[in-house]
Motif scaffolding. Structure first.
Motif, mmCIF file in Angstrom:
data_model
loop_
_atom_site.group_PDB
_atom_site.id
_atom_site.type_symbol
_atom_site.label_atom_id
_atom_site.label_comp_id
_atom_site.label_asym_id
_atom_site.label_seq_id
_atom_site.Cartn_x
_atom_site.Cartn_y
_atom_site.Cartn_z
ATOM 1 N N GLN A 6 0.826 -1.218 0.000
ATOM 2 C CA GLN A 6 0.000 0.000 0.000
ATOM 3 C C GLN A 6 0.855 1.262 0.000
ATOM 4 O O GLN A 6 0.580 2.214 -0.732
ATOM 5 N N ASN A 7 1.883 1.269 0.837
ATOM 6 C CA ASN A 7 2.759 2.432 0.941
ATOM 7 C C ASN A 7 4.168 2.059 0.499
ATOM 8 O O ASN A 7 5.100 2.030 1.286
ATOM 9 N N GLY A 8 4.292 1.727 -0.773
ATOM 10 C CA GLY A 8 5.589 1.334 -1.297
ATOM 11 C C GLY A 8 6.527 2.531 -1.426
ATOM 12 O O GLY A 8 6.145 3.572 -1.939
ATOM 13 N N GLY A 9 7.759 2.384 -0.942
ATOM 14 C CA GLY A 9 8.743 3.462 -1.046
ATOM 15 C C GLY A 9 9.462 3.417 -2.377
ATOM 16 O O GLY A 9 9.082 2.675 -3.302
ATOM 17 N N GLY A 47 7.283 -3.379 -7.130
ATOM 18 C CA GLY A 47 6.122 -4.206 -7.420
ATOM 19 C C GLY A 47 4.831 -3.416 -7.451
ATOM 20 O O GLY A 47 4.816 -2.197 -7.603
ATOM 21 N N ARG A 48 3.721 -4.128 -7.295
ATOM 22 C CA ARG A 48 2.392 -3.514 -7.330
ATOM 23 C C ARG A 48 2.174 -2.683 -6.078
ATOM 24 O O ARG A 48 2.590 -3.052 -4.981
ATOM 25 N N SER A 49 1.471 -1.569 -6.237
ATOM 26 C CA SER A 49 1.159 -0.685 -5.119
ATOM 27 C C SER A 49 -0.347 -0.480 -5.032
ATOM 28 O O SER A 49 -1.077 -0.716 -5.989
ATOM 29 N N GLY A 50 -0.796 -0.044 -3.870
ATOM 30 C CA GLY A 50 -2.215 0.242 -3.684
ATOM 31 C C GLY A 50 -2.884 -0.787 -2.805
ATOM 32 O O GLY A 50 -2.269 -1.342 -1.885
ATOM 33 N N LEU A 51 -4.165 -1.038 -3.062
ATOM 34 C CA LEU A 51 -4.964 -1.964 -2.260
ATOM 35 C C LEU A 51 -5.040 -3.320 -2.951
ATOM 36 O O LEU A 51 -5.176 -3.404 -4.176
ATOM 37 N N VAL A 52 -4.992 -4.377 -2.156
ATOM 38 C CA VAL A 52 -4.863 -5.711 -2.732
ATOM 39 C C VAL A 52 -6.096 -6.110 -3.537
ATOM 40 O O VAL A 52 -5.968 -6.724 -4.612
#
Length: 231
Positions: free
Chosen positions: A168-171, A176-181
């Motif tokens: 969700q909070n990728g730096g 990879g994928r970001s956001g809500l699963v």
């Protein structure tokens, strides 16, 4: 349900605020992959935790517990395990266990809800994968993907298995994928008709996912999650 005393064989922190526990019941226990147990703190205080492994010949049970100083609900359980070296549990609980089916499978986990999906996935891998299986694991921060290497290895070994981590909070370091699963699943599947879907995580997440998946044609009878017994 069966009530049994367990010795605490292992207890250590896997990542910040995430704990691994391995219990050895004093007598044989039985459960289906995807079920959970209740830690008995008192007669009127029984706390649920997903079982993170499939049934083992040696009877051992693994738990993945999210706990922080402000989460007294889980921290009290860990403290008792640490101080006493044993704990009493009741099991099995839960109706969202693995079903026999020819349908392709989507496993969706949020945070330590991964424990639930891991138990199911272990069983399917042990039986041999003969259909597509997709596991989507959503966490807030990359370091909470505590079983990432294990899943990468399983996916490399089994061509039918696809592993998609979602942060969700990728730096800046996350590629990879970001956001809500659940949104990642919505993006990847034009239709969810004909899939068995197993969901574990916070009730709020499970509720949002259920409504979203309806838009993709999910069969309500093939959507499994213990949260749906309560929401």
């Amino acid at each position: 349900m069966q009530k049994v005393s367990c010795n605490v064989e292992a207890l250590h922190e896997m990542a910040d605020t995430l704990w691994y526990v391995r219990l050895k019941p004093e007598q044989a226990v039985d459960f289906h992959p995807g079920q959970y147990l209740l830690v008995v703190m008192a007669d009127d205080d029984k706390r649920p935790f997903s079982i993170a492994n499939m049934p083992q010949e040696n009877g051992e049970i693994e738990l993945h517990i999210g706990a922080s100083p402000d989460n007294t609900y889980a921290m009290q359980v860990l403290k008792r395990m640490q101080e006493q070296g044993r704990i009493e549990v009741q099991l099995p609980a839960g109706k969202a266990y693995l079903r026999e089916s020819r349908h392709p499978v989507i496993l969706m986990a949020g945070g330590t809800g991964f424990a639930y999906t891991r138990s199911i996935l272990q069983r399917m891998l042990a039986d041999g994968l003969h259909k597509p299986v997709f596991i989507y694991w959503g966490v807030r921060h990359q370091e909470h993907l505590y079983a990432h290497e294990e899943l990468v290895a399983w996916a490399a070994e089994h061509k039918e298995l696809t592993y998609v981590p979602v942060v969700q909070n990728g730096g800046e370091q996350w590629r990879g994928r970001s956001g809500l699963v659940h949104e990642a699943i919505m993006e990847d599947f034009p239709s969810l008709t004909g899939y068995d879907i197993y969901v574990a995580g916070r009730f709020e997440m499970a509720g949002v996912a259920r409504e979203a998946f309806k838009e993709k044609g999910v069969d309500a009878g093939r959507l499994f999650g213990d949260a749906y017994e309560f929401i």
